[in-house]
Design an enzyme around this catalytic site. Structure first.
Site, short mmCIF file in Angstrom:
data_model
loop_
_atom_site.label_atom_id
_atom_site.label_comp_id
_atom_site.label_asym_id
_atom_site.label_seq_id
_atom_site.Cartn_x
_atom_site.Cartn_y
_atom_site.Cartn_z
N LEU A 30 0.81 -1.22 0.00
CA LEU A 30 0.00 0.00 0.00
C LEU A 30 0.85 1.27 0.00
O LEU A 30 1.95 1.31 0.54
CB LEU A 30 -0.92 -0.01 1.22
CG LEU A 30 -1.82 -1.24 1.32
CD1 LEU A 30 -2.64 -1.19 2.61
CD2 LEU A 30 -2.74 -1.36 0.11
N HIS A 31 0.29 2.29 -0.62
CA HIS A 31 0.92 3.61 -0.65
C HIS A 31 -0.17 4.66 -0.44
O HIS A 31 -1.36 4.31 -0.25
CB HIS A 31 1.67 3.83 -1.96
CG HIS A 31 0.86 3.54 -3.19
ND1 HIS A 31 -0.23 4.29 -3.55
CD2 HIS A 31 0.94 2.54 -4.11
CE1 HIS A 31 -0.76 3.80 -4.66
NE2 HIS A 31 -0.08 2.72 -5.02
N GLU A 32 0.23 5.91 -0.54
CA GLU A 32 -0.69 7.01 -0.24
C GLU A 32 -1.92 7.02 -1.16
O GLU A 32 -2.98 7.48 -0.77
CB GLU A 32 0.10 8.33 -0.33
CG GLU A 32 -0.59 9.56 0.18
CD GLU A 32 -1.15 9.44 1.61
OE1 GLU A 32 -2.21 10.02 1.86
OE2 GLU A 32 -0.52 8.74 2.44
N GLY A 33 -1.77 6.47 -2.38
CA GLY A 33 -2.93 6.37 -3.28
C GLY A 33 -4.02 5.49 -2.67
O GLY A 33 -5.20 5.86 -2.63
N HIS A 34 -3.62 4.32 -2.16
CA HIS A 34 -4.58 3.43 -1.51
C HIS A 34 -5.18 4.09 -0.26
O HIS A 34 -6.37 4.00 -0.01
CB HIS A 34 -3.91 2.13 -1.05
CG HIS A 34 -3.28 1.32 -2.16
ND1 HIS A 34 -1.92 1.22 -2.32
CD2 HIS A 34 -3.83 0.56 -3.13
CE1 HIS A 34 -1.65 0.43 -3.34
NE2 HIS A 34 -2.79 0.00 -3.87
N LYS A 146 -6.58 6.25 -11.19
CA LYS A 146 -5.30 5.77 -11.73
C LYS A 146 -5.55 4.65 -12.74
O LYS A 146 -4.93 4.61 -13.79
CB LYS A 146 -4.45 5.27 -10.56
CG LYS A 146 -3.28 4.41 -10.93
CD LYS A 146 -2.15 5.26 -11.38
CE LYS A 146 -0.93 4.51 -11.86
NZ LYS A 146 -0.86 3.11 -11.68
N VAL A 173 -3.38 10.04 -6.88
CA VAL A 173 -2.40 10.64 -5.97
C VAL A 173 -1.03 10.52 -6.62
O VAL A 173 -0.65 9.43 -7.09
CB VAL A 173 -2.42 9.95 -4.59
CG1 VAL A 173 -1.35 10.55 -3.68
CG2 VAL A 173 -3.80 10.07 -3.96
N SER A 183 2.31 0.67 -6.79
CA SER A 183 3.12 -0.36 -6.13
C SER A 183 4.28 -0.75 -7.04
O SER A 183 5.32 -1.21 -6.57
CB SER A 183 2.27 -1.59 -5.83
OG SER A 183 1.09 -1.21 -5.17
N ARG A 184 4.12 -0.60 -8.35
CA ARG A 184 5.15 -1.03 -9.30
C ARG A 184 6.30 -0.04 -9.41
O ARG A 184 7.32 -0.37 -10.02
CB ARG A 184 4.52 -1.24 -10.68
CG ARG A 184 3.60 -2.47 -10.71
CD ARG A 184 3.14 -2.80 -12.13
NE ARG A 184 2.55 -4.12 -12.20
CZ ARG A 184 1.23 -4.37 -12.23
NH1 ARG A 184 0.37 -3.38 -12.19
NH2 ARG A 184 0.78 -5.61 -12.30
P1 AMP Z 1 -3.98 -1.89 -6.72
O1 AMP Z 1 -3.51 -2.33 -5.37
O2 AMP Z 1 -2.91 -1.42 -7.63
O3 AMP Z 1 -4.90 -2.92 -7.36
O4 AMP Z 1 -4.89 -0.62 -6.47
C1 AMP Z 1 -6.00 -0.68 -5.61
C2 AMP Z 1 -6.85 0.55 -5.82
O5 AMP Z 1 -6.08 1.71 -5.53
C3 AMP Z 1 -7.33 0.69 -7.29
O6 AMP Z 1 -8.66 1.14 -7.28
C4 AMP Z 1 -6.39 1.72 -7.84
O7 AMP Z 1 -6.93 2.46 -8.91
C5 AMP Z 1 -6.16 2.61 -6.63
N1 AMP Z 1 -4.92 3.36 -6.79
C6 AMP Z 1 -3.69 2.85 -7.09
N2 AMP Z 1 -2.78 3.84 -7.22
C7 AMP Z 1 -3.46 5.00 -7.00
C8 AMP Z 1 -3.07 6.38 -7.02
N3 AMP Z 1 -1.83 6.77 -7.27
N4 AMP Z 1 -4.04 7.29 -6.76
C9 AMP Z 1 -5.32 6.91 -6.51
N5 AMP Z 1 -5.73 5.63 -6.48
C10 AMP Z 1 -4.81 4.68 -6.73
#
Ligand code: AMP
Length: 277
Positions: A30-34, A146, A173, A183-184
């Site tokens: 997880l990061h600030e986007g999540h 995203k 974000v 995450s990548r």
């Molecule tokens: P993931 O873990 O990559 O499957 O992402 C989980 C959720 O977080 C998905 O709905 C993504 O679109 C969202 N997400 C990932 N990165 C960001 C970001 N930088 N800003 C906003 N939401 C994000």
């Protein structure tokens, strides 16, 4: 914070949460986007559930499933600090027990863009999100802009299949230099990390052209390609200027429009997008 893995554990934990429940589906690391999705869910719901599941069925045979980054301890600390109530960390066996053979597929709008580059990806996404929705039974579910096509596909599927769930799509974000958090991003070496701002730079350049009055979609695509081509470490996979709802490529920009792209830095594939209102 309750942490559960099995489906029966999830169901008992869910039954204790009486009120509006917001679900944030993630693949962890997880990061600030999540966390921004969690915060939004906390602001709008009585309880927040987060799922962490690196979903094998949405990865292609040549993709990064085995080396997708994972750090469950760190994720759980972040979620605890963010005030999450319930975390579901199913295993592949919980999600896809032997004998599993039912899939959910959204048609036309999964074909272009990410769907064209990643055959089967959206079938994996829509199937796992259906299973998350059925198991968790949230009031609202939170997704990031995203993954623009994913958000659009989930919205379509929710309506088509009559899920009584409100889909909330949250803004991207970014790092201070414009790189969308992902995450990548940890796969990038220092040179690639610097070069990776080219996605934001090329989207910004196209947006600037649009704001100056450019409505020719091909010219906007060309602008994005030009900026990406100026970055030696970047290998463009696609750029798109498409209708926001149907995701079909445009000739002229008239309504709400999605500028999007996928770019490789070595083996690392990054995506980003802007919406033109
Ligand atoms: P993931 O873990 O990559 O499957 O992402 C989980 C959720 O977080 C998905 O709905 C993504 O679109 C969202 N997400 C990932 N990165 C960001 C970001 N930088 N800003 C906003 N939401 C994000």
């Amino acid at each position: 914070m309750l942490i559960v893995t099995r489906l029966d554990e999830l169901r008992s934990a869910r039954s204790l949460l009486d009120g509006k429940l917001g679900l944030v589906p993630t693949m962890g690391y997880l990061h600030e986007g999540h966390i921004s999705l969690v915060r939004r869910a906390k602001a709008e719901c009585d309880y927040v559930a987060v799922s962490i599941f690196v979903n094998p069925t949405q990865f292609g045979p040549n993709e990064d499933l085995a080396k997708y980054p994972r750090d469950l301890d760190r994720d759980l600390h972040l979620l605890e600090d963010a005030g999450v109530d319930l975390v579901w960390t199913p295993t592949p066996e919980v999600m896809y027990p032997s004998g599993f053979q039912t899939w959910v597929e959204v048609e036309e709008m999964t074909r272009p863009l990410e769907g064209a580059q990643r055959p089967g990806h959206f079938r994996g996404v829509t199937t796992v999100v259906t299973k998350l929705f059925n198991a968790v039974q949230p009031t609202k579910a939170y997704f990031g802009q995203k993954d623009a096509q994913q958000a659009a596909v989930i919205r379509r599927m929710t309506e088509d299949l009559n899920f009584p769930i409100e889909i909330v799509v949250c803004p991207i974000v970014r790092e201070p230099d414009g790189l969308a958090m992902s995450s990548r991003n940890i796969y990038l070496d220092a040179h690639q990390r610097k070069a990776a701002t080219v996605l934001y730079r090329s989207l910004s350049a196209a947006k600037e052209e649009y704001e100056k009055g450019e409505r020719d979609a091909e010219k906007l695509r060309r602008k994005m390609k030009e900026v990406i081509a100026s970055e030696p470490l970047a290998q463009m996979q696609y750029v798109s200027c498409a209708d926001y709802d149907t995701l079909q490529e445009l000739e002229k920009v008239t309504g709400k429009t999605l500028l999007s792209m996928a770019v490789f830095f070595g083996k690392t594939r990054l995506i980003d997008n802007f919406v033109l209102e």
